[in-house]
Design a protein around this motif. Structure first.
Motif, short mmCIF file in Angstrom:
data_model
loop_
_atom_site.label_atom_id
_atom_site.label_comp_id
_atom_site.label_asym_id
_atom_site.label_seq_id
_atom_site.Cartn_x
_atom_site.Cartn_y
_atom_site.Cartn_z
N LYS A 68 0.87 -1.18 0.00
CA LYS A 68 0.00 0.00 0.00
C LYS A 68 0.91 1.23 0.00
O LYS A 68 1.45 1.61 1.03
CB LYS A 68 -0.92 0.02 1.21
CG LYS A 68 -1.98 1.10 1.14
CD LYS A 68 -2.91 1.06 2.33
CE LYS A 68 -4.10 1.99 2.09
NZ LYS A 68 -3.72 3.37 1.74
N TRP A 69 1.08 1.80 -1.16
CA TRP A 69 2.01 2.91 -1.31
C TRP A 69 1.43 4.18 -0.71
O TRP A 69 0.27 4.52 -0.94
CB TRP A 69 2.35 3.11 -2.79
CG TRP A 69 3.08 1.94 -3.35
CD1 TRP A 69 2.55 0.92 -4.10
CD2 TRP A 69 4.46 1.63 -3.17
NE1 TRP A 69 3.52 0.01 -4.40
CE2 TRP A 69 4.71 0.42 -3.84
CE3 TRP A 69 5.51 2.26 -2.50
CZ2 TRP A 69 5.96 -0.17 -3.87
CZ3 TRP A 69 6.76 1.69 -2.54
CH2 TRP A 69 6.98 0.47 -3.22
N ASP A 70 2.24 4.88 0.06
CA ASP A 70 1.79 6.08 0.77
C ASP A 70 1.94 7.29 -0.15
O ASP A 70 2.95 7.98 -0.13
CB ASP A 70 2.61 6.26 2.04
CG ASP A 70 1.97 7.24 2.99
OD1 ASP A 70 0.84 7.67 2.72
OD2 ASP A 70 2.60 7.58 4.01
N GLY A 71 0.92 7.50 -0.97
CA GLY A 71 0.99 8.59 -1.94
C GLY A 71 -0.37 9.15 -2.25
O GLY A 71 -1.24 9.22 -1.39
N ILE A 85 0.65 7.84 -7.04
CA ILE A 85 1.85 8.64 -7.28
C ILE A 85 2.57 8.83 -5.95
O ILE A 85 1.97 9.27 -4.96
CB ILE A 85 1.50 10.00 -7.91
CG1 ILE A 85 0.97 9.78 -9.33
CG2 ILE A 85 2.72 10.92 -7.92
CD1 ILE A 85 0.58 11.05 -10.05
N ILE A 86 3.84 8.46 -5.92
CA ILE A 86 4.61 8.55 -4.68
C ILE A 86 5.86 9.41 -4.89
O ILE A 86 6.29 9.65 -6.02
CB ILE A 86 5.04 7.15 -4.17
CG1 ILE A 86 6.02 6.49 -5.15
CG2 ILE A 86 3.83 6.27 -3.94
CD1 ILE A 86 6.69 5.25 -4.61
N SER A 87 6.40 9.85 -3.77
CA SER A 87 7.69 10.53 -3.78
C SER A 87 8.44 10.06 -2.55
O SER A 87 7.84 9.85 -1.48
CB SER A 87 7.51 12.05 -3.74
OG SER A 87 8.77 12.70 -3.78
N LEU A 88 9.74 9.85 -2.69
CA LEU A 88 10.53 9.31 -1.59
C LEU A 88 11.06 10.43 -0.71
O LEU A 88 11.45 11.50 -1.18
CB LEU A 88 11.69 8.48 -2.14
CG LEU A 88 11.32 7.32 -3.05
CD1 LEU A 88 12.58 6.56 -3.46
CD2 LEU A 88 10.31 6.38 -2.38
N GLY A 89 11.08 10.15 0.60
CA GLY A 89 11.67 11.08 1.55
C GLY A 89 13.16 10.86 1.67
O GLY A 89 13.76 10.03 0.96
N SER A 90 13.78 11.56 2.59
CA SER A 90 15.23 11.46 2.77
C SER A 90 15.66 10.09 3.26
O SER A 90 16.81 9.69 3.09
CB SER A 90 15.71 12.53 3.76
OG SER A 90 15.03 12.39 5.01
#
Length: 313
Positions: free
Chosen positions: A28-31, A78-83
């Motif tokens: 379950k992608w967090d986006g 749509i996802i984006s990666l954090g640091s």
């Protein structure tokens, strides 16, 4: 023909993972849930509420670079990666929350995204909603060409093992799907189920808000090593019953104070009733967000824990 935006199929919540053979699990992608519409002439993007996002994600507009279909409706996140290398809801909202579209060009450089595709609803002029998930997945694998900004979500037979991996990496959760399931537009049923991984903590109540004279939300805090109480978020959902809320409303009267007990100013403070920090509650939450507040906090129960033992991590 132009394709009209739809409201996508939603999973129900579960604590139990099915053990039958006809189920698969996906991360379950967090986006942000986004559907892509390609009618053969133009590409448009819409979120789950049918709000257009076409110009927020220009990486996805040259659809023929990653999709072989002549027309299609794709469903994905749509996802984006954090640091830390994990999907960050905060980061992707920096893209999705852009209101001045002239800023997209700069934000695109700062916040790279990836479209995690997990379903196809329409393909080459035909609706696939009555096809099984297994059939739709096979079609999806034939028409999608993964790349820098587009990936196919993988399916796993061992849902329990996948969930353990999610827990180890402290990600959002899994979605378990019946391979025979058709696609229910604007629907929600247990043929798709989500099992979230939540962390928990004991927090101190530093204030409340009311609705119709009854407490309906708690302002939560944790102490630092110097004894200062820091606001970490507010919660009004969870397992409390109406009776619990009524008892709390009566019980806070001797705790009401005139000054804010938090060292930092809460995001919600107008019309707040401040309390001596004596009540403690168990809270489930998804993650710590930027600014050190809880995302998706959910009240589980009042607990008998000394407030000053509730410390910031």
């Amino acid at each position: 023909m132009p394709l009209t935006p739809i409201i996508p199929f939603e999973p129900t919540s579960t604590d139990i993972i099915p053990d039958e053979d006809n189920w698969v699990a996906q991360v379950k992608w967090d986006g942000v849930r986004v559907l892509t519409y390609w009618d053969g002439n133009q590409v448009k993007l819409y979120n789950r509420k049918k709000n257009e996002r076409t110009f927020h994600y220009p990486e996805l507009l040259p659809i023929q670079t990653y999709c072989k279909a002549k027309s299609v409706i794709l469903d994905g996140e749509i996802i984006s990666l954090g640091s830390d290398g994990k999907p960050s809801f905060h980061e992707v909202m920096r893209r999705d929350g852009v209101r001045r579209l002239e800023r997209v060009k700069q934000v695109r450089k700062d916040v790279p995204i990836c479209y995690m595709i997990f379903d196809v609803i329409y393909c080459d002029g035909q609706w696939l909603t009555e096809r099984s998930l297994l059939e739709r997945s096979e079609i999806l694998s034939r028409i999608i060409v993964p790349g820098e900004h587009v990936q196919l979500v993988t399916s796993h037979e061992d849902a329990e093992a996948l969930f353990q991996v999610i827990k180890e990496h402290e990600m959002e959760g899994i979605v378990i799907k019946d391979l025979s399931s058709t696609y229910l537009i604007n629907g929600k049923d247990p043929r798709w189920r989500k099992k979230k991984f939540y962390r928990d903590l004991i927090a101190v109540v530093g204030g409340v808000t009311l609705r119709d004279t009854i407490v309906n939300s708690l302002l939560l805090g944790l102490f630092d090593r110097d004894g200062r109480l820091w606001y970490i978020g507010h919660a009004g959902t969870g397992r409390l019953t109406r009776k619990d809320w009524l008892e709390l409303t009566r019980g806070i009267k001797p705790l009401i104070i005139s000054t804010m007990p938090f060292a930092n100013k809460p995001s919600r403070w107008k019309e707040t009733i401040w309390l001596k920090p004596e009540i403690t509650v168990k809270v489930n939450f998804a993650e710590w967000s930027v600014g050190h507040t809880l995302r998706q906090p959910s009240i589980q129960a009042f607990v008998d824990v000394p407030p000053h033992e509730c410390l910031l991590p």
